[in-house]
Scaffold this motif. Structure first.
Motif, PDB file in Angstrom:
ATOM      1  N   LEU A  92      84.411  30.584  57.571  1.00 58.40           N
ATOM      2  CA  LEU A  92      85.803  30.162  57.541  1.00 58.40           C
ATOM      3  C   LEU A  92      86.170  29.635  56.158  1.00 58.40           C
ATOM      4  N   VAL A  93      87.431  29.683  55.828  1.00 58.51           N
ATOM      5  CA  VAL A  93      87.914  29.086  54.588  1.00 58.51           C
ATOM      6  C   VAL A  93      87.675  27.578  54.640  1.00 58.51           C
ATOM      7  N   LEU A 153      93.389  29.858  48.345  1.00 61.00           N
ATOM      8  CA  LEU A 153      93.525  31.263  47.976  1.00 61.00           C
ATOM      9  C   LEU A 153      92.243  31.784  47.330  1.00 61.00           C
ATOM     10  N   LEU A 154      91.645  30.993  46.437  1.00 58.38           N
ATOM     11  CA  LEU A 154      90.390  31.404  45.800  1.00 58.38           C
ATOM     12  C   LEU A 154      89.292  31.609  46.837  1.00 58.38           C
ATOM     13  N   ASP A 155      89.239  30.721  47.831  1.00 56.67           N
ATOM     14  CA  ASP A 155      88.199  30.836  48.845  1.00 56.67           C
ATOM     15  C   ASP A 155      88.452  32.039  49.754  1.00 56.67           C
ATOM     16  N   ALA A 183      77.439  26.507  45.099  1.00 53.32           N
ATOM     17  CA  ALA A 183      77.717  27.809  45.693  1.00 53.32           C
ATOM     18  C   ALA A 183      79.083  27.769  46.376  1.00 53.32           C
ATOM     19  N   SER A 184      79.811  28.867  46.298  1.00 48.85           N
ATOM     20  CA  SER A 184      81.144  28.982  46.907  1.00 48.85           C
ATOM     21  C   SER A 184      82.080  27.880  46.434  1.00 48.85           C
ATOM     22  N   ALA A 185      81.922  27.466  45.192  1.00 48.42           N
ATOM     23  CA  ALA A 185      82.772  26.438  44.609  1.00 48.42           C
ATOM     24  C   ALA A 185      83.356  26.969  43.308  1.00 48.42           C
TER      25      ALA A 185
END
Length: 321
Positions: free
Chosen positions: A187-188, A207-209, A57-59
């Motif tokens: 947070l990033v 940037l992607l995050d 997730a979030s990767a």
């Protein structure tokens, strides 16, 4: 709302909304998987079966860069971004996540033939098992990288913690908030282990995050939360049900890797039990590695993939460590 549920909902809803920050060109290719919706796929190397990398997730696909660049020297390797993540297009706002069908459609559109060795990190471990349930003949083997499992995902119902996979739809609905809920912004993800990527890719990942976080809605209604919670419950319940066969992975070579920086006997036992879903398996704790083993200790993942590919090619049992 539990921390687990907040993370899940944020991840799922991020896949339904587009953020507008400008990205550099995609390192791979964008393939139309139907309806004009495109997903990003990065393939390199040659050989069969192809190794397909499923991020957590979030990767993102680029999180596999170190592992993929090494494996591609001798194998075909593909990483990708799920809908709404990385360079991939979002899902329409009224459509639930379709990760398994999306991956199947993407590999078909890219003319990457099965079978595949599926590698899943964290939540990706759930998704590659879901892929097996839908497309069993396409799967030749598994590598799980500190995977999430239905054994360790819980919700509160009737004042008690219950495994989400064991909840009824009615119990899940009882956990819904009565009013619209604000979704906190995380947070990033900066620093270790993501800064182990090549410097330019690390900048791209930030940037992607940022883009992923910006795509998250500020609030969710009880109805929206309910739709996504039920989809998650149903998937986890289905995965739990497959265990009734004893060894749902059959004799597919399977390696499960557990993080070793913070030893946890309960987590390691769950991972050992996951390995036993195959009659040809191995479970290893990677000393000193954090959750993102593919970044903390990429050689462990590379070696595991090579061992599984060898067992597939030779139709043999996995070599002992």
């Amino acid at each position: 709302m539990s921390l687990l549920r907040s993370r899940f909902l944020a991840c799922c809803f991020a896949a339904t909304l587009a953020a507008q920050q400008e990205l550099p060109p995609a390192p791979g290719k964008l393939f139309d998987i139907g309806g004009g919706r495109r997903l990003h796929l990065l393939c390199s190397g040659q050989g069969s079966p192809a190794v397909v990398l499923e991020a957590g997730a979030s990767a993102f696909a680029i999180d596999w860069t170190i592992v993929q660049s090494e494996l591609a020297k001798s194998h075909r390797v593909c990483s990708y971004d799920r809908a709404g993540s990385g360079w991939s297009d979002p899902l329409p706002a009224d459509v639930l996540a379709t990760d398994t069908a999306d991956l199947h459609a993407l590999l078909s559109a890219a003319k990457e033939p099965p079978p595949y060795l599926l590698v899943g990190a964290s939540r990706g471990g759930l998704l590659i098992r879901n892929y097996l349930a839908a497309y069993a003949t396409d799967v030749a083997g598994f590598v799980f990288v500190d995977p999430a499992t239905e054994d360790r995902l819980f919700g509160m119902a009737g004042g008690k913690a219950i495994a989400i996979a064991e909840m009824t739809p009615e119990q899940m609905r009882s956990t819904l908030p009565a009013v619209t809920v604000r979704i906190p912004r995380r947070l990033v993800q900066m620093g270790a282990p993501f800064d182990r990527l090549p410097p330019e890719l690390y900048k791209q990942r930030l940037l992607l995050d940022e883009r992923l976080i910006a795509s998250m809605p500020a609030t969710l209604t009880p109805e929206q939360i309910g739709r996504y919670q039920e989809q998650e419950r149903a998937m986890l319940a289905a995965l739990l049900a497959t265990r009734k066969t004893g060894t749902p992975f059959g004799d597919r070579p399977t390696i499960v890797l557990s993080r070793g920086d913070e030893r946890n006997a309960e987590r390691e036992d769950v991972h050992a039990q996951l390995a036993k879903l195959s009659t040809n398996s191995r479970h290893t704790v990677i000393g000193g590695a954090g959750h993102e083993i593919h970044l903390f200790h990429p050689r462990a993942v590379i070696n595991a993939v090579n061992d599984v590919l060898e067992a597939i090619a030779k139709k043999s049992q996995l070599r002992p460590e």
